[in-house]
Design a protein around this motif. Structure first.
Motif, short mmCIF file in Angstrom:
data_model
loop_
_atom_site.label_atom_id
_atom_site.label_comp_id
_atom_site.label_asym_id
_atom_site.label_seq_id
_atom_site.Cartn_x
_atom_site.Cartn_y
_atom_site.Cartn_z
N LEU A 82 0.81 -1.22 0.00
CA LEU A 82 0.00 0.00 0.00
C LEU A 82 0.84 1.27 0.00
O LEU A 82 0.44 2.29 -0.58
CB LEU A 82 -0.94 -0.01 1.21
CG LEU A 82 -2.04 -1.08 1.18
CD1 LEU A 82 -2.85 -1.06 2.47
CD2 LEU A 82 -2.94 -0.89 -0.03
N ASN A 83 2.00 1.25 0.66
CA ASN A 83 2.80 2.47 0.71
C ASN A 83 3.57 2.73 -0.59
O ASN A 83 4.29 3.72 -0.70
CB ASN A 83 3.78 2.43 1.89
CG ASN A 83 3.16 3.04 3.13
OD1 ASN A 83 2.04 3.56 3.09
ND2 ASN A 83 3.87 2.97 4.25
N ASP A 84 3.39 1.81 -1.57
CA ASP A 84 4.00 2.03 -2.87
C ASP A 84 2.91 2.27 -3.94
O ASP A 84 3.14 2.08 -5.13
CB ASP A 84 4.87 0.82 -3.27
CG ASP A 84 5.81 1.17 -4.42
OD1 ASP A 84 6.14 2.37 -4.58
OD2 ASP A 84 6.21 0.25 -5.16
N THR A 85 1.74 2.67 -3.45
CA THR A 85 0.64 2.99 -4.38
C THR A 85 1.03 4.18 -5.26
O THR A 85 1.65 5.13 -4.78
CB THR A 85 -0.63 3.32 -3.58
OG1 THR A 85 -1.01 2.17 -2.80
CG2 THR A 85 -1.79 3.68 -4.52
N LYS A 86 0.65 4.11 -6.50
CA LYS A 86 1.01 5.18 -7.45
C LYS A 86 -0.23 5.70 -8.18
O LYS A 86 -1.16 4.95 -8.46
CB LYS A 86 2.03 4.67 -8.48
CG LYS A 86 3.35 4.22 -7.89
CD LYS A 86 4.26 3.70 -8.99
CE LYS A 86 5.61 3.25 -8.44
NZ LYS A 86 5.49 2.10 -7.52
N ILE A 87 -0.22 7.00 -8.44
CA ILE A 87 -1.21 7.63 -9.31
C ILE A 87 -0.50 8.05 -10.59
O ILE A 87 0.47 8.80 -10.54
CB ILE A 87 -1.85 8.88 -8.65
CG1 ILE A 87 -2.55 8.52 -7.35
CG2 ILE A 87 -2.83 9.55 -9.62
CD1 ILE A 87 -3.07 9.73 -6.59
N VAL A 88 -0.95 7.54 -11.71
CA VAL A 88 -0.43 7.95 -13.01
C VAL A 88 -1.42 8.96 -13.59
O VAL A 88 -2.58 8.62 -13.85
CB VAL A 88 -0.24 6.75 -13.95
CG1 VAL A 88 0.28 7.23 -15.30
CG2 VAL A 88 0.72 5.73 -13.33
N LYS B 217 -3.51 2.95 8.39
CA LYS B 217 -3.03 2.51 9.71
C LYS B 217 -2.75 3.67 10.66
O LYS B 217 -2.98 3.57 11.87
CB LYS B 217 -1.76 1.67 9.54
CG LYS B 217 -1.94 0.40 8.70
CD LYS B 217 -2.84 -0.61 9.40
CE LYS B 217 -2.90 -1.91 8.61
NZ LYS B 217 -3.75 -2.93 9.28
N LYS B 218 -2.24 4.78 10.15
CA LYS B 218 -1.81 5.87 11.01
C LYS B 218 -2.68 7.13 10.90
O LYS B 218 -2.45 8.10 11.61
CB LYS B 218 -0.35 6.24 10.69
CG LYS B 218 0.62 5.08 10.87
CD LYS B 218 2.05 5.49 10.51
CE LYS B 218 3.03 4.33 10.67
NZ LYS B 218 4.42 4.72 10.32
N GLY B 219 -3.66 7.07 10.00
CA GLY B 219 -4.58 8.20 9.87
C GLY B 219 -3.94 9.45 9.28
O GLY B 219 -4.40 10.56 9.54
N LYS B 220 -2.88 9.27 8.49
CA LYS B 220 -2.22 10.43 7.86
C LYS B 220 -2.99 10.81 6.59
O LYS B 220 -2.66 10.40 5.47
CB LYS B 220 -0.76 10.08 7.54
CG LYS B 220 0.09 9.87 8.79
CD LYS B 220 1.55 9.67 8.45
CE LYS B 220 2.40 9.55 9.71
NZ LYS B 220 3.85 9.40 9.41
N LEU B 221 -4.01 11.61 6.80
CA LEU B 221 -4.94 11.93 5.71
C LEU B 221 -4.31 12.81 4.63
O LEU B 221 -4.86 12.93 3.54
CB LEU B 221 -6.18 12.62 6.29
CG LEU B 221 -6.97 11.80 7.31
CD1 LEU B 221 -8.19 12.58 7.79
CD2 LEU B 221 -7.40 10.46 6.72
N GLN B 222 -3.15 13.43 4.93
CA GLN B 222 -2.52 14.27 3.92
C GLN B 222 -2.05 13.45 2.71
O GLN B 222 -1.82 14.01 1.63
CB GLN B 222 -1.33 15.05 4.52
CG GLN B 222 -0.16 14.20 4.98
CD GLN B 222 -0.28 13.79 6.44
OE1 GLN B 222 -1.39 13.67 6.97
NE2 GLN B 222 0.86 13.60 7.10
N TYR B 223 -1.89 12.12 2.90
CA TYR B 223 -1.49 11.27 1.79
C TYR B 223 -2.68 10.79 0.97
O TYR B 223 -2.49 10.19 -0.10
CB TYR B 223 -0.71 10.06 2.31
CG TYR B 223 0.60 10.41 2.98
CD1 TYR B 223 1.47 11.34 2.40
CD2 TYR B 223 0.97 9.83 4.19
CE1 TYR B 223 2.68 11.66 3.02
CE2 TYR B 223 2.18 10.15 4.82
CZ TYR B 223 3.02 11.08 4.23
OH TYR B 223 4.21 11.40 4.84
#
Length: 325
Positions: free
Chosen positions: A274-280, A302-308
């Motif tokens: 998931l942490n390597d998800t990409k938007i093209v 997992k951490k609620g970091k909504l800025q991502y």
């Protein structure tokens, strides 16, 4: 003593007789009132039936037919509309007719009559005037039985294309609500490119402002033979591929974010990185060029970091790769 007893007995008998008379009189009055009520009820029923029968004989439509008629007396008759023309006391002339594609109807004694573009009242006046040459003081009634000429044409998206038969005055919002019963417009139509063609001219109507911003100034009346162009919004959609349960193409919606799109695709699989998800994302103004944006989707979940959890744009492609073991 005997005399007093006799008097008492006589008084009792007289009182009994009077009570019986009062009871008989009360019963008689009650029966008479009941009989009057029954007579009044059936008289009103018979009068109503007689009145309706006489009305029909004179060519007047019953209440049920009146309820079927459009409330707008200015309705203009068109091809395929169904009319019932009644001539009082002349069953041979009274009949149901269908307006032909050329806008005319066939009627005994009068041959072909042009009626397209006229109101029912105008058709009545025309027939009455012409029929007076053959029938003395004709009393004519024209009833609009069925509206079949109020048609609009939908093109563009194949799943929505077709002909819509309208039965009353309809505005654009009402028409789109009818179409949306088949398929959500937000999922099927590019509202920015939708338009109305009327008499060969393209109308200046903003579908997006009407549906998404509630701008009622865009809610124009739809007229017969309008052509509504609702293009498919496939090139505006979002694609989700990789490690998701059901890779798919998702309709673009304002404010949709990465996690929303992934969940609409069934959510990530157990093997998703998931942490390597990409938007093209296609570059604005540069054909066939794209940019890649990395998204830490695991930190969002997992951490609620909504800025991502970035907001998506039309034509974005989300790729979730598999973890490397």
């Amino acid at each position: 003593m005997r005399r007093r007893s006799t008097i008492r007995n006589s008084n009792r008998q007289s009182e009994g007789i009077r009570s019986g008379k009062r009871l008989l009189l009360s019963s008689t009055i009650t029966m008479m009132i009941s009989l009057c009520v029954v007579i009044m009820f059936f008289s009103s029923f018979i009068d109503a039936e007689t009145l309706q029968s006489n009305s029909l004989q004179k060519g007047q439509e019953p209440k049920s037919a009146q309820q079927r008629r459009p409330q707008d007396d200015n309705y203009r008759i068109g091809p395929e509309d169904v009319l019932f023309i009644s001539v009082w006391r002349n069953d041979q002339l009274s009949r149901e007719v269908v307006v032909r594609p050329d806008g005319k109807i066939s009627f005994p004694l009068l041959d072909d009559l042009p009626v397209a573009g006229l109101t029912p009242l105008q058709v009545k006046e025309t027939i009455t005037k012409k029929l007076a040459q053959f029938v003395e003081d004709p009393e004519v009634t024209v009833i609009l039985q069925a509206i079949n000429s109020y048609k609009v044409y939908i093109s563009g998206n194949p799943s929505l294309a077709g002909v819509v038969n309208l039965k009353r005055k309809t505005n654009l919002f009402q028409l789109l609500a009818m179409i949306e019963e088949k398929k959500a417009l937000s999922e099927a139509v590019d509202l920015k490119k939708a338009y109305i063609l009327r008499g060969g001219n393209r109308l200046s109507v903003d579908f997006e402002k009407l549906l998404e911003e509630g701008d009622v100034t865009q809610n124009i009346e739809i007229l017969p033979d309008d052509m509504i162009y609702l293009p498919d919004n496939f090139d505006q959609r979002i694609t989700v591929i990789g490690e998701v349960a059901t890779p798919r193409v998702i309709p673009f919606q304002r404010g949709i974010r990465v996690l929303d799109a992934v969940l609409m695709a069934g959510g990530p699989t157990e093997d998703a990185d998931l942490n390597d998800t990409k938007i093209v994302r296609p570059k604005s103004g540069e054909e066939e060029k794209t940019e890649t944006i990395r998204v830490k989707l695991k930190d969002v979940i997992k951490k609620g970091k909504l800025q991502y959890n970035l907001t998506l744009q039309p034509k974005d492609t989300i790729i979730i790769p598999a973890r490397v073991f």
